[in-house]
Design a protein around this motif. Structure first.
Motif, PDB file in Angstrom:
ATOM      1  N   CYS A 242      -7.615  -1.592  -1.185  1.00 34.66           N
ATOM      2  CA  CYS A 242      -7.930  -0.744  -0.022  1.00 34.66           C
ATOM      3  C   CYS A 242      -9.301  -0.111  -0.133  1.00 34.66           C
TER       4      CYS A 242
ATOM      5  N   GLY B 229      -6.184   5.906  -4.503  1.00 33.72           N
ATOM      6  CA  GLY B 229      -5.570   6.768  -5.515  1.00 33.72           C
ATOM      7  C   GLY B 229      -4.251   6.299  -6.078  1.00 33.72           C
ATOM      8  N   CYS B 230      -3.437   5.615  -5.289  1.00 37.00           N
ATOM      9  CA  CYS B 230      -2.081   5.316  -5.772  1.00 37.00           C
ATOM     10  C   CYS B 230      -2.047   4.063  -6.651  1.00 37.00           C
ATOM     11  N   ARG B 231      -2.977   3.171  -6.459  1.00 33.37           N
ATOM     12  CA  ARG B 231      -3.101   1.908  -7.211  1.00 33.37           C
ATOM     13  C   ARG B 231      -1.958   0.921  -6.944  1.00 33.37           C
ATOM     14  N   VAL B 232      -1.222   1.105  -5.880  1.00 29.70           N
ATOM     15  CA  VAL B 232      -0.160   0.142  -5.550  1.00 29.70           C
ATOM     16  C   VAL B 232      -0.777  -1.134  -4.977  1.00 29.70           C
TER      17      VAL B 232
ATOM     18  N   THR C  83       0.854  -1.199   0.000  1.00 28.15           N
ATOM     19  CA  THR C  83       0.000   0.000   0.000  1.00 28.15           C
ATOM     20  C   THR C  83       0.882   1.239   0.000  1.00 28.15           C
ATOM     21  N   LEU C  84       0.294   2.352  -0.377  1.00 33.65           N
ATOM     22  CA  LEU C  84       1.028   3.621  -0.319  1.00 33.65           C
ATOM     23  C   LEU C  84       0.105   4.739   0.170  1.00 33.65           C
ATOM     24  N   CYS C  85      -1.039   4.923  -0.463  1.00 34.90           N
ATOM     25  CA  CYS C  85      -1.936   6.000  -0.026  1.00 34.90           C
ATOM     26  C   CYS C  85      -2.849   5.565   1.111  1.00 34.90           C
TER      27      CYS C  85
ATOM     28  N   PRO D 204      -8.345  -1.642  -6.661  1.00 32.43           N
ATOM     29  CA  PRO D 204      -7.558  -1.333  -5.447  1.00 32.43           C
ATOM     30  C   PRO D 204      -8.129  -2.066  -4.244  1.00 32.43           C
TER      31      PRO D 204
END
Ligand code: FES
Length: 600
Positions: A65, A47-50, A35-37, A63
Motif C-alpha cells: 500500500c 503501518g499494519c504490514r498485512v 489490507t488492514l490499515c 508494504p
C-alpha cells in the motif's frame, strides 16, 4: 505524460503510471492483496504490514500500500513466507491489546481484524498477551472510544485529518504506550475541534470507535441496506442506511454519491436517527388519541365554519416535492399558503445559480470566498471540503459576513462586517491574486443590498486580475427543500408573524412534517405564541412532539424521512430520491396524503 511503468505481479504483466503503488496496480489488475490499515482516498500509512509483498532480488518484504511500483520489478503477493509473516503480524496485533471478541459489537462479521485473522489461520496466539489496563472514553454524545480494541491503524486519524479536515485525533506516546488521543488529551465530549461527524467511527476496522446507538442492534453484514438521501440540509448527501428487524441500525454516507463520496456531517450521520425524539404516532384531538376519521372530521368541520379568506396553510421547507405539489394543488381552498424560510432566502431559492459540477469545483478550488453562509452549522460536508482545500491544497480562504466558526482559524481574511473601503478590497485582491479556480459560496445574506455590493466588489477584483469569468458561484440556501417548495409554487415567507397577522385568521394548518424540533422554532419568532393563541383552530401536522403540538387542537401524525417515498430538490437543482427504509410507525401518514385527505 510520464512513461508507463511495466512490471509483473505473480507473473502477470501489468503496467501503470509512475507514483502508483503496488496495491493500486494489483487491484487494477484484479489481484488480491490483504489490507488492514489501508483505506481508499486516504494517504497510505504502511503501518499494519498485512499487505506485505516480495520483490524479486530484494531480501526485504515491503508494504504494497505504501510502495510505488518500480519499472521492471517482479512482485509476489502470496508465498509461504508472506503467509507466515502476515499470520505473525496478526497474532501480535491480537496479543497487544484486550481483544475480547465476544463482548465487542463488531464480533462475527464486522471486524477488519477478524476478517484477516480467519483466512490467515489465526486460531491461537503464540505470543504472551500484554493485557494493558486501558480506558474507555464514553464522553462523546454519539460515539465512544475503547482503547482496548484499538490496533493503531490510524485510519481514524487520517480520516479526521484528510476528509473532515479538523485533525482532532492523533497518536500520542511511543511503543506499546501508543494511543489515539483527542485534541491535547481530552475526552471526546470535551473536544473543541471535533465536529462529531463520525467519519472516524466509519473508518475504524475494529470496535475501538463505535456508535453508541448502533451497539448491539445488529451485525452490519446481516442488515438490509437502502440508499437514500439525507433530509437534513439542501446539500442532499447520499446515505446508506442499514436496518434490521424494521429499525435503523446504522447510517453511513453513500460512497457512490458524487456530492459527499461517503462522507457525512453530524446531522446526516446521527441526527437523522440517533438523536432521541418524542414521536407522534396517532392523531390527537385536544391532546387525546383519536382515530384518523375523528381527527379528519374535526378538521373538516373547522374548515367548513372558517371562511376561506381566513384560512391559512404554512409549511416547513423540509417537505418533499410531492408534498409541496399537494399543497399547491389545494391553494385555492385557502387564503394563503406559504413555506417559512430564513431572511433573504426567498431571492436565493427563486433563482439558484450553480456551476456544472459542484463537487469537482469544490475539490479543485484554489480559493474559497464564503459570503453570508454558515457551512459549519448548516452544510457540514461543504465545510469539510473548504477545510481540506485550505489545509491540504493550500487554497486561500476569505470569509465575509459569516458567523464565527472553526473555519476562521484557517482563513486569510475573516470579517463579520464587510467594509467597502478601498484598503480592505486591496487586501482581498492581494489574497486572491493567484487564484485560478476560485469558488464563491454564498448564502441568503448575499441577496441583501450589502451582499450585492460585495458581489460587485468581488467581480471588480477578479476582472482586474483577468481571472476569466471569475469565481464559480455556489448558492447555499438554509431550508432543506426550500428550492423545491418554491418551485412547486408555495410562497416563501421570511417573517411568519407579520405574514400571519396581515389579515384575520380563523383556521391555521401547520404542515411541519418531520421537523426535528416539532416546529418549536416557530414559537421563537416574536409575537408568534400570542398570535397562535388567538387563532380559533390550529391544526398541526408533525412527526415529533413539541410545545406547538401540545397547544394545537388537532395533531395529525406525519411520517419521517425514513418512511417516505418521494424526492427532494438539492441546492444544485437536482431531484434526489427519498426511499422508504423502515415501515411507517403507528398511524403516521405521508404529508401529501394528509393534505389531500384534509382538503378532499
Ligand atoms: Fe498496507 Fe497496512 S494495509 S501496511
Amino acid at each position: 505524460m510520464s512513461t508507463p511503468i511495466k512490471l509483473t505481479i505473480n507473473g502477470q504483466s501489468c503496467s501503470c503510471q509512475a507514483g502508483q503503488t503496488i496495491l493500486e496496480v494489483a487491484s487494477a489488475n484484479n489481484i488480491y492483496i490483504p489490507t488492514l490499515c489501508w483505506m481508499k482516498d486516504r494517504s497510505p500509512w504502511g503501518g499494519c504490514r498485512v499487505c506485505i509483498v516480495e520483490i524479486e532480488g530484494s531480501p526485504k518484504v515491503v508494504p504494497a500500500c505504501a510502495t510505488p511500483a518500480a519499472d521492471g520489478s517482479a512482485v509476489t503477493t502470496n508465498s509461504p513466507r508472506l503467509q507466515r509473516l502476515r499470520k505473525m503480524t496478526l497474532e501480535l496485533l491480537f496479543s497487544e491489546r484486550n481483544h475480547v471478541c465476544p463482548i465487542c459489537p463488531m464480533n462475527k462479521g464486522d471486524c477488519g481484524l477478524q476478517h484477516q485473522g480467519y483466512p490467515h489461520g489465526v486460531d491461537s496466539i503464540r505470543f504472551p498477551y500484554l493485557f494493558p489496563a486501558l480506558s474507555m472514553d464514553l464522553t462523546g454524545r454519539y460515539f465512544g472510544l475503547d482503547h482496548n480494541r484499538c490496533i493503531l491503524c490510524t485510519r481514524c486519524v487520517r480520516t479526521c485529518d484528510e476528509i473532515e479536515g479538523v485533525h482532532t485525533l492523533d497518536i500520542a506516546n511511543r511503543g506499546e504506550k501508543n494511543e489515539v488521543v483527542v485534541d491535547l488529551h481530552v475526552g471526546l465530549g470535551e473536544s473543541e475541534t471535533c465536529t462529531q461527524c463520525g467519519a472516524c467511527v466509519a473508518a475504524c476496522p475494529t470496535g475501538a470507535l463505535f456508535d453508541k446507538a448502533q451497539t448491539y442492534r445488529g451485525k452490519l453484514h446481516s442488515c438490509r441496506t437502502v440508499k437514500t438521501t439525507c433530509p437534513e440540509c439542501p446539500v442532499g448527501c447520499g446515505l446508506e442506511v442499514f436496518t434490521k428487524e424494521d429499525r435503523i441500525v446504522e447510517v453511513f454516507g453513500d460512497s457512490d454519491s458524487q456530492l459527499n463520496a461517503g462522507h457525512l456531517c453530524k446531522k446526516g450521520r446521527y441526527e437523522t436517527w440517533a438523536a432521541p425524539r418524542h414521536r407522534i404516532t396517532q392523531p390527537l384531538l385536544h391532546g387525546k388519541p383519536v382515530s384518523w376519521d375523528e381527527a379528519l372530521a374535526f378538521v373538516r368541520q373547522a374548515r367548513a365554519t372558517s371562511p376561506v379568506w381566513e384560512s391559512v396553510l404554512l409549511a416547513s421547507p423540509r417537505l418533499t416535492n410531492e408534498a409541496a405539489h399537494a399543497i399547491h394543488a389545494v391553494a385555492d381552498k385557502l387564503d394563503r399558503v406559504g413555506t417559512y424560510v430564513v431572511p433573504n432566502e426567498a431571492a436565493l431559492v427563486d433563482a439558484p445559480e450553480q456551476p456544472g459540477d459542484v463537487a469537482q469545483h469544490l475539490a479543485e478550488a484554489d480559493a474559497f470566498i464564503l459570503l453570508g453562509v454558515q457551512p459549519v452549522r448548516d452544510h457540514g460536508v461543504i465545510a469539510a471540503r473548504v477545510r481540506t482545500g485550505v489545509r491540504k491544497r493550500g487554497a486561500k480562504l476569505v470569509i465575509l459576513d459569516c458567523r464565527r466558526s472553526d473555519l476562521d482559524a484557517y482563513a486569510d481574511i475573516a470579517v463579520r462586517e464587510v467594509s467597502l473601503e478601498r484598503k480592505f478590497w486591496a487586501r482581498v485582491a492581494e489574497v486572491l491574486r493567484d487564484a485560478k479556480r476560485p469558488v464563491l459560496i454564498y448564502g441568503p445574506t448575499a441577496m441583501t443590498p450589502v451582499g450585492v455590493s460585495v458581489l460587485d466588489k468581488l467581480t471588480e477584483v477578479f476582472r482586474a486580475q483577468g481571472t476569466g469569468e471569475g469565481p464559480a458561484l455556489v448558492g447555499l440556501p438554509s431550508g432543506v427543500n426550500s428550492i423545491g417548495m418554491v418551485a412547486a409554487g408555495v410562497e416563501p415567507v421570511e417573517e411568519v408573524a407579520p405574514w400571519l397577522d396581515a389579515k384575520p385568521v380563523q383556521y391555521l394548518h401547520l404542515v411541519l412534517g418531520d421537523e426535528p424540533d416539532g416546529g418549536a422554532q416557530l414559537l421563537e419568532e416574536k409575537h408568534m405564541a400570542d398570535l397562535l393563541a388567538g387563532i380559533p383552530c390550529v391544526v398541526v401536522q408533525a412527526s415529533y412532539r413539541s410545545k406547538l403540538t401540545d397547544a394545537a387542537q388537532v395533531v395529525l401524525p406525519a411520517t419521517i424521512w425514513a418512511e417516505k417515498t418521494g424526492t427532494l430538490t438539492n441546492f444544485t437543482g437536482r431531484m434526489l430520491p427519498l426511499r422508504p427504509v423502515v415501515p411507517v410507525r403507528g398511524a403516521g401518514r405521508d404529508d401529501a396524503a394528509i393534505v389531500e385527505a384534509v382538503y378532499a
